[in-house]
Design a protein around this motif. Structure first.
Motif, PDB file in Angstrom:
ATOM      1  N   PHE A  18       1.017  -1.362   0.034  1.00  0.00           N
ATOM      2  CA  PHE A  18      -0.396   0.129   0.094  1.00  0.00           C
ATOM      3  C   PHE A  18       0.562   0.895  -0.182  1.00  0.00           C
ATOM      4  N   GLU A  19       1.143   2.230  -1.034  1.00  0.00           N
ATOM      5  CA  GLU A  19       0.777   3.462  -0.658  1.00  0.00           C
ATOM      6  C   GLU A  19       0.248   4.517   0.173  1.00  0.00           C
ATOM      7  N   THR A  20      -1.495   4.052   0.294  1.00  0.00           N
ATOM      8  CA  THR A  20      -1.843   5.269   0.673  1.00  0.00           C
ATOM      9  C   THR A  20      -3.127   4.930   1.850  1.00  0.00           C
ATOM     10  N   VAL A  21      -3.127   5.851   3.100  1.00  0.00           N
ATOM     11  CA  VAL A  21      -4.062   4.086   3.780  1.00  0.00           C
ATOM     12  C   VAL A  21      -5.059   5.867   4.214  1.00  0.00           C
ATOM     13  N   LEU A  22      -6.018   5.370   4.895  1.00  0.00           N
ATOM     14  CA  LEU A  22      -7.590   5.967   5.190  1.00  0.00           C
ATOM     15  C   LEU A  22      -7.282   5.133   6.749  1.00  0.00           C
ATOM     16  N   ASP A  23      -7.609   6.162   7.755  1.00  0.00           N
ATOM     17  CA  ASP A  23      -8.247   5.328   9.242  1.00  0.00           C
ATOM     18  C   ASP A  23      -9.064   5.602   9.486  1.00  0.00           C
ATOM     19  N   LEU A  24     -10.164   5.146   9.526  1.00  0.00           N
ATOM     20  CA  LEU A  24     -11.193   5.651   9.620  1.00  0.00           C
ATOM     21  C   LEU A  24     -11.591   5.542  11.547  1.00  0.00           C
ATOM     22  N   GLY A  25     -12.196   6.761  12.363  1.00  0.00           N
ATOM     23  CA  GLY A  25     -12.139   6.484  13.335  1.00  0.00           C
ATOM     24  C   GLY A  25     -10.893   6.777  14.584  1.00  0.00           C
ATOM     25  N   THR A  26      -9.138   7.127  14.223  1.00  0.00           N
ATOM     26  CA  THR A  26      -8.614   7.214  14.039  1.00  0.00           C
ATOM     27  C   THR A  26      -7.964   7.387  15.752  1.00  0.00           C
ATOM     28  N   GLY A  27      -8.749   7.634  16.618  1.00  0.00           N
ATOM     29  CA  GLY A  27      -8.513   8.402  17.596  1.00  0.00           C
ATOM     30  C   GLY A  27      -7.323   8.988  18.284  1.00  0.00           C
ATOM     31  N   SER A  28      -6.571   7.784  19.035  1.00  0.00           N
ATOM     32  CA  SER A  28      -4.960   8.449  19.360  1.00  0.00           C
ATOM     33  C   SER A  28      -3.893   7.798  17.974  1.00  0.00           C
ATOM     34  N   GLY A  29      -3.995   7.657  17.028  1.00  0.00           N
ATOM     35  CA  GLY A  29      -3.627   7.776  15.618  1.00  0.00           C
ATOM     36  C   GLY A  29      -2.936   6.354  16.238  1.00  0.00           C
ATOM     37  N   CYS A  30      -2.945   5.326  16.918  1.00  0.00           N
ATOM     38  CA  CYS A  30      -1.536   4.210  16.946  1.00  0.00           C
ATOM     39  C   CYS A  30      -1.640   3.556  15.415  1.00  0.00           C
ATOM     40  N   ILE A  31      -3.193   2.902  14.668  1.00  0.00           N
ATOM     41  CA  ILE A  31      -2.826   2.487  13.686  1.00  0.00           C
ATOM     42  C   ILE A  31      -1.958   2.701  12.940  1.00  0.00           C
ATOM     43  N   LEU A  32      -3.015   3.960  12.161  1.00  0.00           N
ATOM     44  CA  LEU A  32      -2.426   5.341  11.185  1.00  0.00           C
ATOM     45  C   LEU A  32      -0.499   5.284  11.101  1.00  0.00           C
ATOM     46  N   ILE A  33      -0.859   5.778  12.238  1.00  0.00           N
ATOM     47  CA  ILE A  33       1.013   6.568  12.827  1.00  0.00           C
ATOM     48  C   ILE A  33       1.807   5.090  12.405  1.00  0.00           C
ATOM     49  N   THR A  34       1.378   3.929  13.228  1.00  0.00           N
ATOM     50  CA  THR A  34       2.366   2.301  13.098  1.00  0.00           C
ATOM     51  C   THR A  34       2.360   1.894  11.556  1.00  0.00           C
TER      52      THR A  34
ATOM     53  N   ALA B  60       5.454  12.858  17.529  1.00  0.00           N
ATOM     54  CA  ALA B  60       6.853  12.292  18.556  1.00  0.00           C
ATOM     55  C   ALA B  60       6.881  11.474  17.431  1.00  0.00           C
ATOM     56  N   VAL B  61       6.545  10.779  16.373  1.00  0.00           N
ATOM     57  CA  VAL B  61       6.575   9.272  16.468  1.00  0.00           C
ATOM     58  C   VAL B  61       7.977   9.323  14.543  1.00  0.00           C
ATOM     59  N   GLY B  62       7.433  10.442  14.161  1.00  0.00           N
ATOM     60  CA  GLY B  62       8.197  11.350  12.803  1.00  0.00           C
ATOM     61  C   GLY B  62       7.334  10.797  11.993  1.00  0.00           C
ATOM     62  N   VAL B  63       6.220  10.678  11.827  1.00  0.00           N
ATOM     63  CA  VAL B  63       5.843  10.258   9.744  1.00  0.00           C
ATOM     64  C   VAL B  63       4.381  12.054   9.991  1.00  0.00           C
ATOM     65  N   ALA B  64       5.033  13.034  10.874  1.00  0.00           N
ATOM     66  CA  ALA B  64       3.989  13.859  10.516  1.00  0.00           C
ATOM     67  C   ALA B  64       3.592  14.276   9.244  1.00  0.00           C
ATOM     68  N   ALA B  65       4.788  14.920   8.218  1.00  0.00           N
ATOM     69  CA  ALA B  65       5.104  15.219   7.331  1.00  0.00           C
ATOM     70  C   ALA B  65       4.364  14.279   6.319  1.00  0.00           C
ATOM     71  N   ARG B  66       4.000  12.980   6.456  1.00  0.00           N
ATOM     72  CA  ARG B  66       2.971  11.387   6.170  1.00  0.00           C
ATOM     73  C   ARG B  66       1.574  11.996   6.244  1.00  0.00           C
ATOM     74  N   ALA B  67       1.239  12.640   7.154  1.00  0.00           N
ATOM     75  CA  ALA B  67       0.237  11.947   7.850  1.00  0.00           C
ATOM     76  C   ALA B  67      -0.416  12.833   7.973  1.00  0.00           C
ATOM     77  N   GLU B  68      -1.994  13.357   7.362  1.00  0.00           N
ATOM     78  CA  GLU B  68      -2.971  14.039   7.734  1.00  0.00           C
ATOM     79  C   GLU B  68      -4.191  13.405   8.422  1.00  0.00           C
ATOM     80  N   PHE B  69      -4.472  14.790   9.652  1.00  0.00           N
ATOM     81  CA  PHE B  69      -5.797  14.424  10.036  1.00  0.00           C
ATOM     82  C   PHE B  69      -7.412  15.351   9.634  1.00  0.00           C
ATOM     83  N   ARG B  70      -8.073  14.710   9.861  1.00  0.00           N
ATOM     84  CA  ARG B  70      -9.558  15.199   9.263  1.00  0.00           C
ATOM     85  C   ARG B  70     -10.641  15.022  10.541  1.00  0.00           C
ATOM     86  N   GLN B  71     -11.715  16.356  11.021  1.00  0.00           N
ATOM     87  CA  GLN B  71     -12.429  16.159  11.789  1.00  0.00           C
ATOM     88  C   GLN B  71     -13.335  16.023  10.606  1.00  0.00           C
ATOM     89  N   GLY B  72     -14.533  14.618  11.471  1.00  0.00           N
ATOM     90  CA  GLY B  72     -15.353  14.095  10.778  1.00  0.00           C
ATOM     91  C   GLY B  72     -16.598  13.165  10.864  1.00  0.00           C
TER      92      GLY B  72
END
Length: 281
Positions: A112-128, A157-169
């Protein structure tokens, strides 16, 4: 009066937690002691032989009081280990659990090159997933702005902020337009309303209710995910969701009815159904 040794202070904390009925008083007291002393948990045994300063004793006893009231250790120390990385947690997010690592393993089993995490919470799944798959980019969606603040902090903190976007909805309603993803993941609220009273005091009293239950039969979010997954998956893209141990057949049927193929159920460490996955044609 000389300062007490760490072994003595720790023993008192263990006794308090045991008396309160905490499931694993030794483990929890040791984690809280390491936090209060500011030492790595692996070095605690050595550090316990030294006298303990008053401020450390005070901090430890305050933490023990909170744990004796069944506040999760992760909330007290502000972090939880997940897939080998520490994640900041607060009462605004679901506490990352070892079972969710099954979803991570299944996701990493494919490309995979692109990921969508629905209900990301702490972000642990997407960030990992982003940390494990260098070069991948992802979007985390959550209805809670407080949870998104936690997720953004963890991404940094994990070092992926440049590759992660977060949206409210609310689930899909985050301005996706025609966007498609190679991988869609979710650990949605799946506890049925009539099961909430049976949760442990650690969970029921301290974790956000909207992250635990759909206030119905526990399957509402899976229906919504199945309905629109194909609209946002690339050809042969995959969708993976964590489930409760009795929900596998029902969620798998939803995926098949929605036109997903190669639908399968993966078990957790105890052999219980834990992840349902499917693929777009």
């Amino acid at each position: 009066m000389s300062a007490p040794r760490g072994t003595t202070v720790l023993a008192g904390g263990i006794a308090t937690l045991r008396g309160a009925g905490v499931d694993d008083p030794v483990r929890d007291a040791r984690r809280l002691m390491a936090h209060a002393m500011g030492v790595d948990a692996g070095r605690l045994t050595i550090a316990l032989h030294d006298p303990v300063a008053d401020d450390v004793v005070t901090a430890f006893q305050a933490a023990i009081t909170r744990r004796a009231a069944f506040e999760p250790v992760s909330h007290i120390i502000g972090k939880r280990l997940f897939y080998g990385r520490e994640f900041h947690v607060t009462p605004d997010v679901l506490d990352p659990r070892p079972e969710t690592e099954i979803l991570i393993e299944q996701a990493l089993s494919g490309s995979f090159e692109t990921v969508l995490d629905l209900g990301t919470g702490s972000g642990c799944i997407l960030i990992t997933l982003l940390a494990e798959r260098v070069g991948a980019r992802g979007l985390g969606a959550d209805i809670s702005m407080a949870a998104l603040d936690v997720a953004r902090g963890n991404a940094g903190a994990v070092g992926v902020a440049a590759r992660a976007e977060f949206r409210q909805g609310d689930l899909w309603d985050v301005g996706l337009g025609n966007a498609r993803f190679d991988l869609i993941v979710s650990n949605p609220p799946y506890i049925a309303a009539d099961e909430m009273d049976g949760l442990s005091r650690d969970v029921r009293g301290y974790e956000p209710e909207i992250a635990l239950t759909d206030f119905g039969d526990g399957l509402a979010f899976y229906r919504r995910i199945a309905e629109r997954a194909r609209d946002h998956l690339t050809p042969a893209g995959r969708v993976l969701v964590e489930i409760g141990p009795t929900q596998g057949p029902a969620v798998a049927a939803m995926f098949r009815d929605a036109g997903l193929i190669d639908v399968a159920i993966a078990p957790d460490f105890d052999g219980r159904d834990r992840v349902v996955m499917g693929r777009a044609p």
